[in-house]
Design an enzyme around this catalytic site. Sequence first.
Site, PDB file in Angstrom:
ATOM      1  N   THR A 173       6.520  -1.465 -33.384  1.00 39.16           N
ATOM      2  CA  THR A 173       5.367  -2.168 -32.837  1.00 39.16           C
ATOM      3  C   THR A 173       5.287  -1.877 -31.348  1.00 39.16           C
ATOM      4  OG1 THR A 173       4.173  -4.282 -32.887  1.00 39.16           O
ATOM      5  CG2 THR A 173       6.478  -4.356 -32.164  1.00 39.16           C
ATOM      6  N   THR A 174       4.154  -2.159 -30.759  1.00 37.42           N
ATOM      7  CA  THR A 174       3.897  -1.755 -29.374  1.00 37.42           C
ATOM      8  C   THR A 174       4.982  -2.225 -28.418  1.00 37.42           C
ATOM      9  OG1 THR A 174       1.506  -1.668 -29.689  1.00 37.42           O
ATOM     10  CG2 THR A 174       2.293  -2.006 -27.443  1.00 37.42           C
TER      11      THR A 174
ATOM     12  N   HIS B  85      25.263 -24.751  13.376  1.00 37.74           N
ATOM     13  CA  HIS B  85      24.126 -25.630  13.678  1.00 37.74           C
ATOM     14  C   HIS B  85      23.382 -25.150  14.931  1.00 37.74           C
ATOM     15  CE1 HIS B  85      26.041 -28.185  10.722  1.00 37.74           C
ATOM     16  NE2 HIS B  85      27.123 -28.235  11.468  1.00 37.74           N
TER      17      HIS B  85
ATOM     18  N   SER C  55       3.996  -3.297  21.781  1.00 41.64           N
ATOM     19  CA  SER C  55       2.795  -4.093  22.007  1.00 41.64           C
ATOM     20  C   SER C  55       1.726  -3.221  22.637  1.00 41.64           C
ATOM     21  CB  SER C  55       3.112  -5.279  22.933  1.00 41.64           C
ATOM     22  OG  SER C  55       1.928  -5.904  23.389  1.00 41.64           O
TER      23      SER C  55
ATOM     24  N   LYS D 259       7.943  -4.398  25.679  1.00 41.79           N
ATOM     25  CA  LYS D 259       8.435  -4.930  24.400  1.00 41.79           C
ATOM     26  C   LYS D 259       9.269  -3.910  23.617  1.00 41.79           C
ATOM     27  CE  LYS D 259       7.692  -8.465  23.114  1.00 41.79           C
ATOM     28  NZ  LYS D 259       6.561  -9.000  22.331  1.00 41.79           N
ATOM     29  N   ARG D 260      10.420  -4.379  23.130  1.00 47.79           N
ATOM     30  CA  ARG D 260      11.285  -3.642  22.206  1.00 47.79           C
ATOM     31  C   ARG D 260      11.461  -4.547  20.985  1.00 47.79           C
ATOM     32  NH1 ARG D 260      14.051   0.680  24.392  1.00 47.79           N
ATOM     33  NH2 ARG D 260      15.905   0.386  23.075  1.00 47.79           N
ATOM     34  N   ASN D 261      10.466  -4.539  20.141  1.00 42.16           N
ATOM     35  CA  ASN D 261      10.387  -5.517  19.061  1.00 42.16           C
ATOM     36  C   ASN D 261      11.284  -5.155  17.875  1.00 42.16           C
ATOM     37  OD1 ASN D 261       8.534  -7.027  20.482  1.00 42.16           O
ATOM     38  ND2 ASN D 261       6.757  -6.084  19.516  1.00 42.16           N
TER      39      ASN D 261
END
Length: 451
Positions: free
Chosen positions: A103-104, A151, A274, A280-282
């Site tokens: 069957t399928t 924490h 950016s 920016k060094r994202n």
Amino acid sequence: MSDDRSTAARMRDPGIRALYRLENRWQAWLDVEVALARAQADLGMIPREAVTPIARCAKLSLLDRARIDAAAARTAHTLVPLVWELARVVGDPAGGWVHWGATTQNITQTGDLLVLRQAHRIFLGQLGRILGAMADLAERSAAMVIAGRTHGQHAVPVTFGFKVAVWIDELLRHLERLHQAEPRVFVAMLGGAAGTFASLGDLGPAVQEGVAKHLGMTPMRVPGRAIGDHLTEYVVLLGMLGATCGKIGREVYTLMKTEFGEVEEPVPEGSVGSSTMPQKRNPHYCQDVVAAAAELRSIVPLALEAIQAEHEADRTTALMIREATARACILTGDMLLRLGMIMEGMTLKPERMRRNLDLGGGLIMAEAVMLQLGGAIGRQHAHDVVHDAAQAASVEGHAFADLLGADARVTAHLDRAAIDALLEPTRYTGLCAQMARDAAGRAREAATALA
């Protein structure tokens, strides 16, 4: 589903998307039809001479795509057009034995698991690469002291290698789970219309076993078409893997923040962070990992829903798990690719780690002072004494060492030289280096086995 992340242009596609193209799934289904013919011929259910033409013609490149598409539009059926076209190309009389007694869902589910196994092998290779890179990282940072944080606050010193050891330990368990799931997940199903073997008779189980053997799979004990927990299991395992990868990506993302500055993901020359802020060094790769991991985890509920099949078969749930599996696998491939790049190209900044360790003026060593003092006056009393000094240092801005040195309860047992020695964080990392090197060895062993 295309990879529209900005980093995609920088890397080689892991190959998962190609696996989930319809054409590859069709070929997998054709491979199952061949395995079915071979198994039935082995048992004398169909003529042996039918196998060769079926196997020779069961290549999508030999079939007429236009005829398949036209039949699909007419029948709205998943498999019938493909079976018709295969039987036509095979010709009489062998074509009349194509898809005998199946069957399928027998064909499509088993074939889709062949596709999943292809993806699985890619994932194992990617994990091997990641573990190899982590082994190198753990070894070179085994004794590199960094602030341990609980924490979100300074706790006690650890080493960066210890952080990597934690990642390795968790990834090795995911790898173990993936290996352990293989005989449960990669199974051949050939039970006929409702999974009863009625169309195959007493030889039904043997046919299914033969199909599994030819495909390198495990036969289902009960080939019920409503059984889907094994398919869901794999998506859940990928979701768990995604949770760990997302955690690692988030940790690197955080430590890369300007205020931390302790590590940096690879930032290739020419990178633009950016359109308006040239400095920016994202953390683009980390962001990709975190986002892909979150989306991957969101697919798990859909996979769980797919277990809820009605009666002996339910196309609804088949559609759910098909979508869940394809999306989960594509996301996993993208996620692991980027995590590997991060691990291989990460820059460590021990000078910044040390500067951050000293931000509290020795407060991170409060436990060490407490335990040393506790040997003389008792742990709880020592805790109270050190707590008073630590809180005053935090609230009033006084130097922790000076406060300890001015407390007679402390100086009765520790002189200033002893206090200063106790406040040196590099002396209080426990077995971090040892655990990092041990984890590196286990990671390298696993990577070698996967190579």
